[in-house]
Design an enzyme around this catalytic site. Structure first.
Site, PDB file in Angstrom:
ATOM      1  N   ARG A  74      19.492 -29.198  37.088  1.00  0.00           N
ATOM      2  CA  ARG A  74      20.148 -29.226  36.491  1.00  0.00           C
ATOM      3  C   ARG A  74      21.099 -30.654  36.890  1.00  0.00           C
ATOM      4  O   ARG A  74      20.738 -31.511  36.533  1.00  0.00           O
ATOM      5  CB  ARG A  74      20.495 -28.447  35.054  1.00  0.00           C
ATOM      6  CG  ARG A  74      21.311 -29.360  34.305  1.00  0.00           C
ATOM      7  CD  ARG A  74      21.822 -28.261  33.322  1.00  0.00           C
ATOM      8  NE  ARG A  74      22.273 -28.825  32.239  1.00  0.00           N
ATOM      9  CZ  ARG A  74      23.260 -28.499  31.326  1.00  0.00           C
ATOM     10  NH1 ARG A  74      24.355 -27.601  32.141  1.00  0.00           N
ATOM     11  NH2 ARG A  74      24.096 -29.964  30.737  1.00  0.00           N
ATOM     12  N   HIS A  78      21.143 -34.671  35.589  1.00  0.00           N
ATOM     13  CA  HIS A  78      22.155 -35.286  35.092  1.00  0.00           C
ATOM     14  C   HIS A  78      22.530 -36.408  36.478  1.00  0.00           C
ATOM     15  O   HIS A  78      23.068 -37.437  35.451  1.00  0.00           O
ATOM     16  CB  HIS A  78      23.604 -34.370  35.706  1.00  0.00           C
ATOM     17  CG  HIS A  78      23.149 -33.811  34.032  1.00  0.00           C
ATOM     18  ND1 HIS A  78      24.716 -33.265  33.590  1.00  0.00           N
ATOM     19  CD2 HIS A  78      22.295 -33.244  33.377  1.00  0.00           C
ATOM     20  CE1 HIS A  78      24.202 -32.429  31.936  1.00  0.00           C
ATOM     21  NE2 HIS A  78      22.632 -32.412  32.546  1.00  0.00           N
ATOM     22  N   ASN A 107      28.803 -32.023  30.992  1.00  0.00           N
ATOM     23  CA  ASN A 107      28.695 -31.763  32.325  1.00  0.00           C
ATOM     24  C   ASN A 107      28.926 -30.728  31.993  1.00  0.00           C
ATOM     25  O   ASN A 107      29.409 -29.782  33.261  1.00  0.00           O
ATOM     26  CB  ASN A 107      29.691 -32.445  32.828  1.00  0.00           C
ATOM     27  CG  ASN A 107      28.371 -33.608  33.385  1.00  0.00           C
ATOM     28  OD1 ASN A 107      27.536 -33.190  33.853  1.00  0.00           O
ATOM     29  ND2 ASN A 107      28.268 -34.698  34.081  1.00  0.00           N
ATOM     30  N   HIS A 206      13.533 -26.048  31.532  1.00  0.00           N
ATOM     31  CA  HIS A 206      13.739 -25.603  30.328  1.00  0.00           C
ATOM     32  C   HIS A 206      13.312 -23.935  30.602  1.00  0.00           C
ATOM     33  O   HIS A 206      13.665 -23.329  29.680  1.00  0.00           O
ATOM     34  CB  HIS A 206      13.942 -25.822  28.993  1.00  0.00           C
ATOM     35  CG  HIS A 206      14.978 -27.068  28.697  1.00  0.00           C
ATOM     36  ND1 HIS A 206      15.324 -27.619  27.729  1.00  0.00           N
ATOM     37  CD2 HIS A 206      15.780 -27.346  29.866  1.00  0.00           C
ATOM     38  CE1 HIS A 206      15.771 -29.015  27.957  1.00  0.00           C
ATOM     39  NE2 HIS A 206      16.468 -28.449  29.508  1.00  0.00           N
TER      40      HIS A 206
END
Ligand code: HEM
Ligand SMILES: *[C@@H]1O[C@H](CO)[C@@H](O)[C@H](O)[C@H]1NC(C)=O
Ligand SMILES: *[C@@H]1O[C@H](CO)[C@@H](O)[C@H](O)[C@H]1NC(C)=O
Ligand SMILES: CC(=O)N[C@H]1CO[C@H](CO)[C@@H](O)[C@@H]1O
Length: 344
Positions: A74, A78, A107, A206
């Site tokens: 992740r 990001h 975040n 996911h």
């Protein structure tokens, strides 16, 4: 499928329309040098680079196999979705004199920063000023996710440089929201040069990791979501009941950022095609997951993606593409000495 063997046999056969299209693509990609990344970029300048990251990630993942791979994957996502894959996500607010991406609400549950810091510290000792933080993030994500397979799931092209800015407002604007509908998701990914297929396949990330109740609570309760008439009807009823039991009753669930649930129940820690199996059953956790079933192009890809071999093959292509978004190369940016601060 045409397979040109040499460029000389290929060039004359290119139609002017194709050349025109290629020119447009080049223009659109101006300032984004993803094509300049290459495998084993540090072969000569820092031969140990890839092994150093691999060893540190392996040790850390061994200590935290359920949670850390998801955090590092992740983090890479990001990073790439805000200002391109330039390690801007790693900068501390104090170091940029204002709220940095790290301090933006999306975040809040990011992690894995210390793994990057450890790798950077070792690499600065071995080959100072050579290996970018952005490349470490890209390698760490691949290495962490690959460990359960004992082989690299995708190859990482290298040569990214580190950016010198980071703004919380850009994280809010650049990252997709879990409550996004398909139109918003397609536009968000499209702005990074990623298409519907990339969106569907990358959402398969996911298949590992967790989410906090506040990110999906609107789907559970009546009155608080966009469908104010009741709970989200696209959510499997039994699954919704389980989630309600975990997250607590509305409206408290909407602010419950303390409870986390697995995003891929049934196979929460394995990087596999099971996310798509759940998705088909109405067990996609976010509105943004369920939204993939609302577009004919996207929905048409889901069944095939429930096959492990196909998913891994396609994820390899899509994550490589994600890793090229907006990268800095050559003389652009810098090689940070400390991933949390720009060089002074
Ligand atoms: C399609 C749009 C996407 C949206 C709206 C989205 C949103 C989210 C949200 C809200 C969470 C839960 C955060 C929390 O509550 O702690 C999450 C977790 C996660 N996301 Fe996404 N995401 C998207 C795409 C992606 C992509 C492209 C990747 C990677 C390639 C990715 C990888 C992950 C991972 C691995 C986690 C679990 C993190 C953990 O367990 O710590 N996501 N995502
Ligand atoms: C969780 O919510 C509380 C209260 O709304 C807030 O103060 C805190 O910063 C949040 N924590 C995270 C990790 O988002
Ligand atoms: C999708 O969401 C946007 C806001 O993000 C909204 O303007 C639009 O109407 C929605 N589209 C559909 C088809 O629901
Ligand atoms: C890991 C990290 O830096 N998290 C920050 C995310 O943003 C919140 C504020 O929204 C900070 O409190 C966290 O420290």
């Amino acid at each position: 499928m045409m397979r040109p063997t040499t460029s000389s046999s290929w060039m004359p056969s290119v139609s002017s329309a194709a050349l025109f299209a290629a020119t447009l693509v080049l223009l659109a990609g101006a300032g984004c040098d993803g094509a300049l990344l290459k495998a084993h970029f540090y072969r000569h300048s820092c031969p140990a680079a890839e092994a150093v990251v691999r060893d540190i990630v392996a040790a850390r993942v061994a200590a935290d196999p359920a949670a850390l791979p998801a955090k590092l994957l992740r983090l890479f996502f990001h990073d790439c979705f805000v200002r391109g894959c330039d390690a801007s996500v790693l900068l501390d607010s104090a170091a940029v004199g204002g709220a940095a991406e790290k301090d933006a609400a999306p975040n809040a549950s990011l992690g894995g920063y210390d793994v990057i810091d450890t790798a950077k510290a070792v690499l600065e000792a071995v080959c100072p000023g050579t290996v970018s933080c952005a490349d470490i993030v890209a390698l760490a994500a691949r290495d962490a996710v690959s460990l359960q397979f004992g082989r690299d799931l995708w190859d990482v092209q290298l040569g990214r440089r580190d950016g010198v800015a980071s703004r919380a407002s850009e994280a809010l604007a650049g990252l997709p929201s879990p409550s996004d509908n398909f139109t918003a998701l397609e536009a968000n990914f499209g702005a990074k040069g990623l298409d519907v297929k990339d969106l569907v396949i990358l959402s398969g990330a996911h298949t590992i990791g967790v989410a906090h109740c506040n990110t999906f609570a609107a789907r559970l309760s009546s009155g608080s979501g966009p469908n104010s008439g009741g709970a989200d009807p696209t959510l499997n009823a039994a699954y919704a009941a389980q989630l309600r039991a975990r997250c607590g009753p509305a409206p408290a669930a909407a602010s419950n950022n303390a409870t986390a649930v697995a995003m891929d129940p049934g196979s929460p820690a394995r990087f596999d095609a099971h996310y798509f199996v759940n998705l088909k059953l109405g067990r996609g956790l976010f509105t943004s997951d369920a939204a993939l079933l609302t577009d004919r192009r996207a929905a048409g890809m889901i069944h095939r993606l429930t096959k492990q071999g196909y998913f891994l093959q396609e994820f390899r292509n899509a994550v490589r593409k994600m890793g090229r978004v907006g990268v800095l190369t050559g003389e652009q940016g810098e090689i940070r000495r400390n991933c949390r601060a720009v060089n002074t």
